[in-house]
Design a protein around this motif. Structure first.
Motif, mmCIF file in Angstrom:
data_model
loop_
_atom_site.group_PDB
_atom_site.id
_atom_site.type_symbol
_atom_site.label_atom_id
_atom_site.label_comp_id
_atom_site.label_asym_id
_atom_site.label_seq_id
_atom_site.Cartn_x
_atom_site.Cartn_y
_atom_site.Cartn_z
ATOM 1 N N GLY A 102 -3.333 11.744 1.445
ATOM 2 C CA GLY A 102 -4.647 11.137 1.530
ATOM 3 C C GLY A 102 -5.107 10.443 0.264
ATOM 4 N N ILE A 103 -4.261 10.379 -0.754
ATOM 5 C CA ILE A 103 -4.609 9.739 -2.025
ATOM 6 C C ILE A 103 -3.860 8.421 -2.139
ATOM 7 C CG2 ILE A 103 -4.463 9.958 -4.546
ATOM 8 C CD1 ILE A 103 -4.680 13.036 -4.057
ATOM 9 N N ILE A 104 -4.574 7.373 -2.479
ATOM 10 C CA ILE A 104 -3.941 6.071 -2.664
ATOM 11 C C ILE A 104 -3.200 6.076 -3.994
ATOM 12 C CG2 ILE A 104 -4.340 3.590 -2.995
ATOM 13 C CD1 ILE A 104 -6.761 3.915 -1.089
ATOM 14 N N VAL A 105 -1.902 5.788 -3.927
ATOM 15 C CA VAL A 105 -1.079 5.672 -5.126
ATOM 16 C C VAL A 105 -1.197 4.256 -5.677
ATOM 17 C CG1 VAL A 105 1.284 5.783 -6.031
ATOM 18 C CG2 VAL A 105 0.510 7.472 -4.329
ATOM 19 N N ALA A 106 -1.142 3.281 -4.777
ATOM 20 C CA ALA A 106 -1.225 1.877 -5.185
ATOM 21 C C ALA A 106 -1.671 1.039 -4.006
ATOM 22 C CB ALA A 106 0.125 1.391 -5.694
ATOM 23 N N ASP A 107 -2.360 -0.063 -4.325
ATOM 24 C CA ASP A 107 -2.805 -0.991 -3.297
ATOM 25 C C ASP A 107 -3.013 -2.350 -3.963
ATOM 26 O OD1 ASP A 107 -3.672 -1.192 -0.436
ATOM 27 O OD2 ASP A 107 -5.468 -1.988 -1.408
ATOM 28 N N ALA A 140 -3.044 -1.947 -10.329
ATOM 29 C CA ALA A 140 -3.170 -1.629 -8.902
ATOM 30 C C ALA A 140 -2.674 -0.218 -8.582
ATOM 31 C CB ALA A 140 -2.412 -2.655 -8.073
ATOM 32 N N ILE A 141 -2.239 0.506 -9.604
ATOM 33 C CA ILE A 141 -1.760 1.879 -9.448
ATOM 34 C C ILE A 141 -2.878 2.819 -9.890
ATOM 35 C CG2 ILE A 141 -0.027 3.556 -10.174
ATOM 36 C CD1 ILE A 141 1.806 1.069 -10.748
ATOM 37 N N THR A 142 -3.178 3.809 -9.065
ATOM 38 C CA THR A 142 -4.255 4.743 -9.386
ATOM 39 C C THR A 142 -3.987 5.412 -10.737
ATOM 40 O OG1 THR A 142 -4.724 5.109 -7.058
ATOM 41 C CG2 THR A 142 -5.491 6.804 -8.600
ATOM 42 N N HIS A 157 0.849 -1.193 0.000
ATOM 43 C CA HIS A 157 0.000 0.000 0.000
ATOM 44 C C HIS A 157 0.886 1.244 0.000
ATOM 45 C CE1 HIS A 157 -3.686 2.261 0.913
ATOM 46 N NE2 HIS A 157 -2.927 2.995 1.702
ATOM 47 N N ILE A 158 0.566 2.188 -0.889
ATOM 48 C CA ILE A 158 1.276 3.468 -0.959
ATOM 49 C C ILE A 158 0.231 4.566 -1.004
ATOM 50 C CG2 ILE A 158 2.869 4.923 -2.283
ATOM 51 C CD1 ILE A 158 3.905 2.340 -3.616
ATOM 52 N N ASP A 163 6.324 -4.517 -16.935
ATOM 53 C CA ASP A 163 5.405 -3.386 -16.741
ATOM 54 C C ASP A 163 4.937 -3.168 -15.302
ATOM 55 O OD1 ASP A 163 5.611 -2.656 -19.423
ATOM 56 O OD2 ASP A 163 4.009 -4.034 -19.986
ATOM 57 N N HIS A 164 5.379 -3.980 -14.342
ATOM 58 C CA HIS A 164 5.114 -3.687 -12.936
ATOM 59 C C HIS A 164 5.998 -2.503 -12.533
ATOM 60 C CE1 HIS A 164 3.164 -7.521 -13.078
ATOM 61 N NE2 HIS A 164 3.036 -7.629 -11.761
ATOM 62 N N VAL A 165 5.553 -1.704 -11.592
ATOM 63 C CA VAL A 165 6.293 -0.517 -11.178
ATOM 64 C C VAL A 165 6.696 -0.655 -9.710
ATOM 65 C CG1 VAL A 165 6.255 2.005 -10.951
ATOM 66 C CG2 VAL A 165 5.000 0.897 -12.825
ATOM 67 N N ALA A 166 7.986 -0.420 -9.446
ATOM 68 C CA ALA A 166 8.488 -0.344 -8.072
ATOM 69 C C ALA A 166 8.643 1.130 -7.713
ATOM 70 C CB ALA A 166 9.823 -1.064 -7.958
ATOM 71 N N PHE A 167 8.522 1.426 -6.428
ATOM 72 C CA PHE A 167 8.601 2.815 -5.970
ATOM 73 C C PHE A 167 9.579 2.939 -4.807
ATOM 74 C CE2 PHE A 167 4.383 2.397 -7.806
ATOM 75 C CZ PHE A 167 4.231 3.574 -8.530
ATOM 76 N N TYR A 168 10.312 4.051 -4.795
ATOM 77 C CA TYR A 168 11.078 4.410 -3.602
ATOM 78 C C TYR A 168 10.074 4.770 -2.511
ATOM 79 C CZ TYR A 168 15.190 4.840 -6.598
ATOM 80 O OH TYR A 168 16.221 4.587 -7.470
#
Length: 164
Positions: free
Chosen positions: A37-42, A64-66, A32-33, A116-121
């Protein structure tokens, strides 16, 4: 010089038992990111990469990314195991976070699951969590691992760890 691995507590994984070369594996853990207050991904369908001395990096499926938050970057990098990574900016709440995500459009065959999956810092966002636990960003600014209480280190990225 290899450091002395921490002794894992019950229920912990030692990052020093992770393989080299790295691997990618599907996970059912909730990733979950959110920011402002906005969901980036879940998702419960992420893929984690495991490499000796690194906390896992979590790759999130695109659905799963907004929608509308990602903006393409011109930045590229190369991983000897995964191939060429492209980077992403995240635009949210009137702010742009540059190069905070990365993905592989054409990963090597061993990492095809990452396509095409995205990883995030983790550091730029208000909350990045694994199964509800707030993560600690991997130190150093280059690596994108997420540290949770079920991991034993030490973790690559601290000063002096380049040769690990």
């Amino acid at each position: 010089m290899r450091p002395k691995p921490d002794t894992p507590a019950p229920g912990q994984e030692s990052v020093w038992r992770y393989p080299r070369p790295a691997i990618a594996e599907p996970s059912r853990r909730r990733i979950h990111i959110e920011h402002a207050g906005i969901i980036v991904a879940d998702t419960n369908a992420a893929v984690r990469t495991l490499e000796t001395s690194h906390p896992p990096s979590w790759y999130i499926p695109p659905d799963a990314i907004t929608p509308g938050l990602l903006r393409p970057s011109t930045r590229r990098s190369f991983c000897e195991w995964k191939g060429e990574a492209r980077y992403w900016h995240v635009q949210i709440a009137g702010r742009t976070f540059n190069d905070v995500g990365w993905s592989y459009a054409n990963p090597t065959p061993a990492f095809a699951i990452l396509r095409d999956h995205v990883a995030f810092y983790a550091a730029p966002f208000d909350l990045c969590a694994v199964d509800g636990e707030r993560v600690i960003p991997q130190p150093g600014g280059f690596y994108g691992g997420w540290i949770t209480s079920d991991l034993a280190g030490p973790f690559k990225g601290v000063p002096g760890s380049m040769g690990w």
